[in-house]
Design an enzyme around this catalytic site. Structure first.
Site, PDB file in Angstrom:
ATOM      1  N   LYS A  58       0.810  -1.221   0.000  1.00 30.78           N
ATOM      2  CA  LYS A  58       0.000   0.000   0.000  1.00 30.78           C
ATOM      3  C   LYS A  58       0.842   1.269   0.000  1.00 30.78           C
ATOM      4  O   LYS A  58       0.529   2.243  -0.692  1.00 30.78           O
ATOM      5  CB  LYS A  58      -0.937  -0.003   1.202  1.00 30.78           C
ATOM      6  N   GLU A 115      -3.968   6.133   7.515  1.00 33.09           N
ATOM      7  CA  GLU A 115      -4.297   7.250   6.632  1.00 33.09           C
ATOM      8  C   GLU A 115      -5.517   7.999   7.150  1.00 33.09           C
ATOM      9  O   GLU A 115      -6.302   7.470   7.953  1.00 33.09           O
ATOM     10  CB  GLU A 115      -4.561   6.763   5.212  1.00 33.09           C
ATOM     11  N   ARG A 121      -3.634  -9.022  -8.635  1.00 38.80           N
ATOM     12  CA  ARG A 121      -4.167 -10.379  -8.771  1.00 38.80           C
ATOM     13  C   ARG A 121      -5.578 -10.278  -9.313  1.00 38.80           C
ATOM     14  O   ARG A 121      -6.120  -9.175  -9.471  1.00 38.80           O
ATOM     15  CB  ARG A 121      -4.209 -11.055  -7.402  1.00 38.80           C
TER      16      ARG A 121
END
Length: 666
Positions: free
Chosen positions: A119, A200, A292
């Protein structure tokens, strides 16, 4: 054109393994299923051309064991490995191990995965491309706590190295930060072998919208449009749809361009998903990239006509993309619901166990991606998702109508599922009008559970009881009469006592013929007639109205009866239970001296020692079941007298975990 793939080993299990096998079979490619002992009889093992046992049950010894999977692929001469989603699908070390062994990895290369599968690095990369991102920080819990003074609440914490909502938590105030960081870090370590977490700024009332991209080895990247994934519970998507009913054509174009730009700049190959948050002003922010195939890929397949797994295989072989951006169009509307083994009425507690009846909807235009195809055991060792129910129709309104019908006709007995919950969500006024955010479930679960109960109470209890009586009194077509007809109900008139939903009932039955009965339901007479009896299904007429029920036998004298999308648990009290039926003591009451395990699972943390004093509400230990952490809570002020389990012990329901001695005030 690179190497042609002739045999694929699938480093996964459940529905995604089955999904990959079916496309491979269409392409004439042989498949190898790897499995743990607990999966020995599972559908993906039965469908594959070959199978290979890689261990007992622990994930680190089976589906997360790189060495074992590589050795299995080499032993069975597989050309390629498809990782599916979860497990090792975003592990760059696994990609390198495949490369070293000369095995094609069906996914992006390790360098791309290293950047975009993390991330923090992914956000830094997106920021350099002028794709909007929210500000945040990363590190180990202690590092983040040291910077806590700079934090503007609320914040969102998640695992840096993986997705799926594992360990994700919202923190609204400073005093809750340390505990949330510790929990998120522990789960990140357990699921992704990396305890680093990311924090975040939390966007209030966002929408979650993602773009599917495909990239080949020649630098071509396209998107297959978007999926709306806003309906989530505990940060796990539960309903996805395409097209998004939120986006305008202009915003759709900008987000698609941003997703493709990221893919091209990173030289992305194979299938990937770029995820965004969209705020109330329709401003979008890069969230993360999943390197993916996604759980929700079927909705994209249904609206674009592209077989995603087939494209993954072709790209891995070295073929260029055979579709250009201008060739991709959205046709109609698709919705996916994820079916989980969980109990919505008990705080969504995981519900592993034996499925006693599995019946899929008989409706045209639906697709079910499942890891099971019949009655089976759902293990506590894995994610609680049983299957995905996907519908396609000409527009959103029609798709919602079809999904509502499909959910009510999807019958699973023996365990609790979220089917009634999904049925309420899909017809909720706010979902119908698309007035939603990622907080929808958090804000409305209380009223949804009330609606489930209200819908259930609208069905008179005599209807499912009548279905059970008629089922036991009549033989199936072309079969001899069952034991109840031949021995238990030889009299023309008999009385049968039941307990349904914990309320006792007595029904007086008068046989008029082999299929016709008069029931006196506590002085309410009812004319009944069997119309059709098949295995686990009965259609009957009751006072002129026609009903169809689905039935299965549970443990002991327990019967499950489905009617109108609701399941009723009914016991006959005139029949002795099976010897294996056990009545467990009441769990976790204020006066309990013994704390029992409420579910099968694994002990991952013990917070107390023998001799400790604990207050009511104290967390005694944490049990992991179906990839979820479940807290075992002290029912009152007490002293810990005996701890019967250790960390990493696997436990079953009813096992004594802790002995407590209640402290009474003088």
């Amino acid at each position: 054109m690179g190497k042609m793939i002739r045999k694929i080993l699938i480093a996964n299990r459940g529905e995604i393994a089955v999904r990959i096998i079916r496309t491979a079979r269409k392409l004439g490619i042989a498949t190898v299923a790897v499995f743990s002992k607990v999966d020995e009889l599972s559908l993906h093992v039965r469908l594959a051309d070959e199978s290979f046992c890689i261990g007992e049950v622990e994930l680190n010894d089976t589906y997360l064991n790189i060495d074992k999977i590589i050795k299995a692929a080499l032993h069975l001469k597989a050309d390629a490995i498809h990782p599916g989603y979860g497990f090792l699908s975003e592990n760059s070390l696994f990609v390198e191990a495949c490369k070293k062994a000369g095995i094609i990895f069906i996914g992006p290369d390790s360098a791309v995965m290293h950047t975009m599968g993390n991330k923090i690095r992914a956000r830094e990369f997106a920021k350099k491309l002028n794709v909007p991102v929210t500000e945040g920080m990363t590190g180990h819990p202690d590092e983040i706590l040291a910077k806590a003074e700079k934090i503007d609440y609320p914040v969102l914490i998640k695992a840096a190295a993986g997705g799926g909502g594992k360990g994700m938590q919202i923190v609204y105030k400073k005093e809750d930060l340390a505990g949330a960081l510790e929990s998120a870090s522990r789960q990140a370590k357990a699921y992704f072998d990396d305890e680093t977490v990311y924090l975040e700024k939390y966007i209030e009332n966002p929408r979650h919208i993602e773009f599917q991209i495909l990239g080949d080895q020649e630098g071509n990247v396209i998107h297959l449009f978007e999926r709306e994934c806003t309906i989530q519970r505990r940060y796990q998507k539960i309903i996805e749809e395409s097209p998004s009913p939120t986006l305008t054509p202009e915003i759709r174009m900008k987000m698609g361009e941003a997703a493709v730009r990221i893919g091209k700049e990173i030289n992305y190959t194979n299938a990937g998903t770029v995820e965004f948050l969209v705020d109330q002003n329709m401003d979008f922010y890069f969230l993360e990239m999943n390197t993916r195939i996604q759980v929700e890929h079927p909705v994209t397949e249904l609206v674009t006509g592209v077989d995603m797994v087939e494209e993954q295989i072709r790209i891995a072989e070295g073929n260029p993309l055979r579709i250009k951006q201008e060739d991709v169009h959205q046709n109609g509307h698709a919705i996916e619901c994820r079916i989980y083994a969980e109990d919505p009425e008990n705080n969504f507690r995981p519900s592993p166990g034996n499925i006693t009846l599995y019946h899929t909807p008989e409706i045209p235009g639906i697709r079910i991606d499942a890891g099971i195809d019949t009655e089976t055991e759902i293990s506590s060792a894995f994610d609680p998702m049983i299957s995905k129910l996907i519908v396609w129709s000409n527009d959103r309104e029609e798709a919602i109508t079809k999904m509502a019908s499909a959910l009510k006709n999807y019958i699973i007995h023996g365990i609790k599922t979220n089917l009634p919950y999904l049925a309420q969500v899909i017809e909720h006024p706010l979902f119908l009008t698309n007035d939603i955010s990622t907080h929808f479930c958090e804000d409305h679960t209380g009223s949804i559970l009330e609606a489930i109960l209200r819908t259930r109470n609208e069905i008179p209890v005599q209807f499912p009881i009548t279905g059970l009586i008629l089922s036991e009194l009549t033989p199936e077509q072309n079969q001899q009469e069952n034991v109840w007809v031949s021995t238990g109900f030889w009299r023309n008139i008999t009385q049968i006592p039941f307990i349904c939903e914990n309320i006792p009932y007595i029904v007086r039955v008068k046989r008029r013929s082999s299929t016709n009965f008069l029931l006196d339901f506590q002085e309410v007479p009812m004319e009944t007639e069997v119309i059709l009896k098949e295995k686990n299904r009965l259609t009957f007429r009751l006072n002129g109205d026609i009903f169809t029920v689905f039935l299965s036998r549970g443990a002991g004298t327990l019967n499950h009866v489905s009617l109108g999308g609701q399941i009723f648990d009914i016991r006959r009290t005139d029949v002795l239970p099976d010897s294996g039926e056990v009545s467990l003591p009441e769990m976790n009451t204020d006066h309990a001296s013994e704390i029992f395990s409420p579910m099968p699972g694994k002990v991952i943390r013990i917070n107390v020692n023998e001799g400790d004093e604990v207050d009511k509400g104290s967390v005694l230990m944490i049990i992991e079941a179906m990839k979820m952490e479940n807290l075992i809570i002290a029912p009152g002020k007490a002293v810990v007298r005996k701890i019967h389990v250790e960390v990493n012990d696997r436990i079953e329901p009813g096992l004594i975990l802790i002995n407590l001695e209640k402290i009474t005030s003088n």
